[in-house]
Design a protein around this motif. Structure first.
Motif, PDB file in Angstrom:
ATOM      1  N   VAL A 133       0.870  -1.173   0.000  1.00 38.19           N
ATOM      2  CA  VAL A 133       0.000   0.000   0.000  1.00 38.19           C
ATOM      3  C   VAL A 133       0.908   1.224   0.000  1.00 38.19           C
ATOM      4  CG1 VAL A 133      -1.817   1.249   1.226  1.00 38.19           C
ATOM      5  CG2 VAL A 133      -1.780  -1.266   1.267  1.00 38.19           C
ATOM      6  N   VAL A 134       0.720   2.095  -1.004  1.00 36.98           N
ATOM      7  CA  VAL A 134       1.581   3.258  -1.192  1.00 36.98           C
ATOM      8  C   VAL A 134       0.727   4.521  -1.145  1.00 36.98           C
ATOM      9  CG1 VAL A 134       3.192   4.407  -2.778  1.00 36.98           C
ATOM     10  CG2 VAL A 134       3.180   1.903  -2.608  1.00 36.98           C
ATOM     11  N   ALA A 135       1.213   5.538  -0.424  1.00 34.35           N
ATOM     12  CA  ALA A 135       0.523   6.829  -0.334  1.00 34.35           C
ATOM     13  C   ALA A 135       0.947   7.711  -1.498  1.00 34.35           C
ATOM     14  CB  ALA A 135       0.840   7.511   0.985  1.00 34.35           C
ATOM     15  N   ALA A 178       4.591   9.294  -1.638  1.00 32.92           N
ATOM     16  CA  ALA A 178       5.281   8.264  -2.432  1.00 32.92           C
ATOM     17  C   ALA A 178       5.993   7.257  -1.534  1.00 32.92           C
ATOM     18  CB  ALA A 178       6.258   8.886  -3.433  1.00 32.92           C
ATOM     19  N   GLU A 179       5.457   7.045  -0.354  1.00 32.98           N
ATOM     20  CA  GLU A 179       6.029   6.103   0.603  1.00 32.98           C
ATOM     21  C   GLU A 179       5.138   4.877   0.736  1.00 32.98           C
ATOM     22  OE1 GLU A 179       8.949   6.412   2.313  1.00 32.98           O
ATOM     23  OE2 GLU A 179       9.359   8.321   1.316  1.00 32.98           O
ATOM     24  N   GLU A 180       5.790   3.728   0.931  1.00 30.14           N
ATOM     25  CA  GLU A 180       5.041   2.516   1.241  1.00 30.14           C
ATOM     26  C   GLU A 180       4.623   2.606   2.702  1.00 30.14           C
ATOM     27  OE1 GLU A 180       6.048  -2.125   1.836  1.00 30.14           O
ATOM     28  OE2 GLU A 180       6.752  -1.262  -0.055  1.00 30.14           O
ATOM     29  N   LEU A 234      -9.012   4.733  -1.828  1.00 32.60           N
ATOM     30  CA  LEU A 234      -8.112   4.100  -2.782  1.00 32.60           C
ATOM     31  C   LEU A 234      -8.164   4.851  -4.105  1.00 32.60           C
ATOM     32  CD1 LEU A 234      -8.847   0.291  -2.273  1.00 32.60           C
ATOM     33  CD2 LEU A 234      -7.365   1.806  -0.945  1.00 32.60           C
ATOM     34  N   GLU A 235      -7.009   5.159  -4.615  1.00 35.74           N
ATOM     35  CA  GLU A 235      -6.917   5.790  -5.936  1.00 35.74           C
ATOM     36  C   GLU A 235      -6.900   4.726  -7.023  1.00 35.74           C
ATOM     37  OE1 GLU A 235      -6.876   8.909  -8.547  1.00 35.74           O
ATOM     38  OE2 GLU A 235      -7.020   9.095  -6.380  1.00 35.74           O
ATOM     39  N   SER A 252      -3.645   9.443   0.515  1.00 33.71           N
ATOM     40  CA  SER A 252      -2.684  10.109   1.392  1.00 33.71           C
ATOM     41  C   SER A 252      -2.161   9.155   2.458  1.00 33.71           C
ATOM     42  CB  SER A 252      -3.319  11.326   2.072  1.00 33.71           C
ATOM     43  OG  SER A 252      -4.195  10.919   3.090  1.00 33.71           O
ATOM     44  N   SER A 253      -1.039   9.538   3.055  1.00 31.71           N
ATOM     45  CA  SER A 253      -0.449   8.702   4.105  1.00 31.71           C
ATOM     46  C   SER A 253      -1.339   8.677   5.342  1.00 31.71           C
ATOM     47  CB  SER A 253       0.946   9.211   4.463  1.00 31.71           C
ATOM     48  OG  SER A 253       0.882  10.554   4.914  1.00 31.71           O
TER      49      SER A 253
END
Length: 143
Positions: free
Chosen positions: A9-11, A15-17, A53-54, A65-66
């Motif tokens: 799952v990435v924000a 751009a972080e997992e 979810l995008e 978003s994170s």
């Protein structure tokens, strides 16, 4: 659905997992996936709403978003995080009381989270419209 467990799952905003899919929280009537239990970010269970979810890809899920995965006090979420309400592996009972195997997998629409069908351990495809409910003991389908 089974192959999606463990997807990263990435924000999008950082751009972080932020973790990986641990469980799917499915509505009690088994019509849709409501939330994803995301593991790896905090000590307490966090959940991403399907609306956050995008995209849901072949190997990862993008969330807006994170901050999207949040803690939940909803009993169904907590039971799902503990593995007590799990669609995959659940016993399948029909309304006549006959056992029809276990849920080996489920197919769903990646854009909406709508459940399309269940696949039994006997390779029987059970349309989502035939599913009545999911609980800790079994999933009940039309007989």
């Amino acid at each position: 659905m089974k192959s999606a467990t463990g997807h990263r799952v990435v924000a999008i905003d950082t751009a972080e997992e932020i973790g990986e899919i641990r469980h799917f929280v499915v509505s009690a009537d088994v019509t849709r996936i409501e939330r994803l239990h995301v593991d790896g970010r905090k000590k307490k269970a966090v959940f991403a709403e399907w609306s956050d979810l995008e995209s849901f890809g072949d190997d990862r899920v993008m969330v807006v978003s994170s901050g999207a995965p949040t803690e939940s006090s909803d009993e169904r979420d907590i039971e799902a995080a503990r593995g007590h309400i799990e669609l995959i592996g659940s016993r399948i009972l029909d309304t006549a009381g006959f056992e029809r195997g276990t849920v080996r997998d489920a197919t769903f629409e990646s854009e909406t989270g709508e459940i399309v069908a269940l696949v039994s351990s006997d390779e029987e495809e059970i349309p989502a419209g035939s599913v009545r409910s999911l609980g800790s003991y079994a999933v009940v389908v039309d007989g």
